[in-house]
Write a protein that holds these residues in place. Structure first.
Motif, mmCIF file in Angstrom:
data_model
loop_
_atom_site.group_PDB
_atom_site.id
_atom_site.type_symbol
_atom_site.label_atom_id
_atom_site.label_comp_id
_atom_site.label_asym_id
_atom_site.label_seq_id
_atom_site.Cartn_x
_atom_site.Cartn_y
_atom_site.Cartn_z
ATOM 1 N N ARG A 94 -2.156 -6.376 -6.706
ATOM 2 C CA ARG A 94 -3.619 -6.370 -6.602
ATOM 3 C C ARG A 94 -4.166 -5.117 -7.266
ATOM 4 O O ARG A 94 -3.580 -4.059 -7.163
ATOM 5 C CB ARG A 94 -4.050 -6.376 -5.133
ATOM 6 C CG ARG A 94 -4.067 -7.748 -4.557
ATOM 7 C CD ARG A 94 -4.917 -7.805 -3.293
ATOM 8 N NE ARG A 94 -4.421 -8.896 -2.481
ATOM 9 C CZ ARG A 94 -3.670 -8.731 -1.392
ATOM 10 N NH1 ARG A 94 -3.393 -7.529 -0.953
ATOM 11 N NH2 ARG A 94 -3.236 -9.776 -0.749
ATOM 12 N N TRP A 95 -5.275 -5.212 -7.898
ATOM 13 C CA TRP A 95 -5.920 -4.194 -8.717
ATOM 14 C C TRP A 95 -5.190 -4.008 -10.040
ATOM 15 O O TRP A 95 -5.813 -3.994 -11.069
ATOM 16 C CB TRP A 95 -6.029 -2.814 -8.023
ATOM 17 C CG TRP A 95 -6.879 -2.857 -6.799
ATOM 18 C CD1 TRP A 95 -6.445 -2.719 -5.500
ATOM 19 C CD2 TRP A 95 -8.293 -3.070 -6.722
ATOM 20 N NE1 TRP A 95 -7.502 -2.834 -4.643
ATOM 21 C CE2 TRP A 95 -8.638 -3.040 -5.365
ATOM 22 C CE3 TRP A 95 -9.287 -3.274 -7.687
ATOM 23 C CZ2 TRP A 95 -9.953 -3.211 -4.926
ATOM 24 C CZ3 TRP A 95 -10.590 -3.449 -7.261
ATOM 25 C CH2 TRP A 95 -10.904 -3.410 -5.892
ATOM 26 N N ARG A 96 -3.827 -3.912 -10.010
ATOM 27 C CA ARG A 96 -3.133 -3.620 -11.260
ATOM 28 C C ARG A 96 -3.070 -4.855 -12.152
ATOM 29 O O ARG A 96 -3.417 -4.804 -13.324
ATOM 30 C CB ARG A 96 -1.713 -3.121 -10.958
ATOM 31 C CG ARG A 96 -1.083 -2.413 -12.143
ATOM 32 C CD ARG A 96 0.379 -2.172 -11.905
ATOM 33 N NE ARG A 96 1.122 -3.439 -11.847
ATOM 34 C CZ ARG A 96 2.381 -3.553 -11.421
ATOM 35 N NH1 ARG A 96 3.027 -2.492 -10.989
ATOM 36 N NH2 ARG A 96 2.979 -4.731 -11.424
ATOM 37 N N SER A 99 -7.440 -8.561 -9.933
ATOM 38 C CA SER A 99 -8.349 -7.958 -8.961
ATOM 39 C C SER A 99 -9.399 -8.967 -8.541
ATOM 40 O O SER A 99 -9.532 -10.042 -9.123
ATOM 41 C CB SER A 99 -8.956 -6.654 -9.470
ATOM 42 O OG SER A 99 -9.279 -6.728 -10.807
ATOM 43 N N ALA A 122 -7.975 3.793 -4.921
ATOM 44 C CA ALA A 122 -7.366 2.591 -5.511
ATOM 45 C C ALA A 122 -6.245 2.985 -6.471
ATOM 46 O O ALA A 122 -5.187 2.352 -6.514
ATOM 47 C CB ALA A 122 -8.424 1.760 -6.239
ATOM 48 N N MET A 168 -14.367 -0.940 -10.771
ATOM 49 C CA MET A 168 -13.158 -0.686 -9.981
ATOM 50 C C MET A 168 -12.102 -1.753 -10.278
ATOM 51 O O MET A 168 -10.914 -1.452 -10.396
ATOM 52 C CB MET A 168 -13.541 -0.696 -8.501
ATOM 53 C CG MET A 168 -12.488 -0.177 -7.591
ATOM 54 S SD MET A 168 -13.330 0.515 -6.142
ATOM 55 C CE MET A 168 -12.097 0.222 -4.899
ATOM 56 N N ALA A 169 -12.572 -2.987 -10.438
ATOM 57 C CA ALA A 169 -11.645 -4.088 -10.736
ATOM 58 C C ALA A 169 -10.990 -3.914 -12.103
ATOM 59 O O ALA A 169 -9.964 -4.522 -12.387
ATOM 60 C CB ALA A 169 -12.384 -5.423 -10.674
#
Ligand SMILES: Nc1ncnc2c1ncn2[C@@H]1O[C@H](COP(=O)(O)OP(=O)(O)OP(=O)(O)O)[C@@H](O)[C@H]1O
Length: 333
Positions: A94-96, A99, A122, A168-169
């Motif tokens: 997640r995120w990497r 997202s 994050a 952020m995503a």
């Protein structure tokens, strides 16, 4: 129109089924959904309120919490099944690698932390090295002055908060971003401008998007593939242009008739009479039959499959091979 819809999909959803355990009758909010998403592809998910759109996205991202649970199917992302994956491995992805941007950034952002410190959190949660100026860079990407790394969520407008969530995503430049009505809390002008920005970023950075919206006119301009949901099921799936030009399912026709055309001539909006079924007790046969202007006798008895109709798929008995009109016989005189 989009040359990148080739090769193996990065996301392969198969038979995905989600139930809300309500005690008496489980509510099947996502019922046997199949979906392929290719690198760089923009997939729109539409349907009336309560048809299971958000539940589908949460299930793909493995973010469901009780009483909802995946009761069947798989979600293969870059070849790995997310359903079977440990929470630790998921947290690393997640995120990497993918997202999620939800409806309201106000609920997703921490009100007592500055934007910059949330970005740092994050980043620190992953082993992946990120350049020091990456937070400033992603804010600039979404059109926010990096000075706002010092701002707290309440100091930003609604549109800026949604942009900050998208920034952020983008911190790790993921391959997939799952978006649940990211523009819905904004006024119409801000919605359009954020949408244009999302589309521009998607084309420049090449990530794929699965995007839930109520706004058919918005999606008609931005998505490559369209998934129409009704009562937890996929009722039509295909290239957005094909579905808009020739909707194969009477429900898709109704949805399109319920929205004003931006470019086309002004026609009265008819909408779809009636309301969606209770998912604890869906109607037998085709779930849309009680509201369908084209229903015939079999529709109350036979559950339609997804049938191929030209380049799209539609869950409607009108397109079942057995209901296709027989070829016209040559007149023998
Ligand atoms: N906690 C819950 N318990 C039981 N049923 C639920 C629960 N949450 C949602 N549902 C049911 O699951 C179905 C799908 O809900 P979901 O929020 O995914 O729909 P949606 O299409 O995203 O709706 P909207 O467009 O309003 O966000 C709904 O019919 C709803 O009644």
């Amino acid at each position: 129109m989009h040359g990148h819809i080739e090769g193996k999909p990065i996301l392969e959803v198969r038979g995905l089924t989600v139930e809300y355990d309500t005690g008496a009758h489980p509510v099947v909010a996502v019922d046997d959904v199949d979906l392929d998403v290719h690198a760089g592809e923009f997939v729109g998910v539409v349907g009336e309120s309560g048809c299971g759109k958000s539940t589908l996205l949460f299930a793909i991202a493995q973010l469901l919490s009780p009483p909802a649970a995946i009761t069947g199917g798989s979600v293969r992302f870059q070849g790995q099944d997310l359903v079977a994956m440990s929470e630790k491995k998921l947290a690393a992805l997640r995120w990497r690698d993918f997202s999620v941007v939800m409806q309201s950034a106000m609920n997703a952002l921490n009100p007592v932390k500055s934007i910059g410190s949330q970005f740092r959190d994050a980043i620190m949660a992953h082993d992946e090295p990120v350049a020091d100026d990456r937070p400033a860079e992603v804010l600039r990407l979404v059109g926010i002055d990096p000075i706002h790394l010092k701002s707290y969520p309440h100091q930003l407008s609604g549109g800026m908060r949604q942009r900050a969530m998208i920034a952020m995503a983008l911190l790790f430049t993921p391959d997939l971003i799952i978006m649940d009505e990211p523009t819905s809390a904004l006024d119409v002008v801000a919605q359009r401008s954020l949408m244009l920005q999302i589309k521009d970023l998607q084309q420049r950075l090449g990530f794929a998007v699965v995007f839930v919206t109520h706004d058919m006119s918005l999606i008609s301009h931005f998505s490559d593939q369209l998934l129409v949901m009704y009562a937890g099921q996929v009722v039509e799936l295909g290239a957005t242009r094909a579905v808009f030009d020739h909707p194969a399912h009477p429900y898709s026709k109704g949805l399109l008739d319920a929205f004003p055309s931006i470019r086309g001539p002004k026609v009265p909006l008819t909408g779809i009479p009636g309301s969606p079924p209770n998912l604890a007790h869906p109607p037998s046969g085709c779930r849309f039959n009680p509201r369908c202007p084209e229903a015939f006798a079999d529709c109350t008895k036979v559950e339609p499959e997804l049938y191929r109709v030209g380049s799209v798929q539609a869950r409607c008995l009108l397109h079942a091979p057995s209901n296709k009109p027989a070829p016209v016989q040559e007149a023998t005189s």
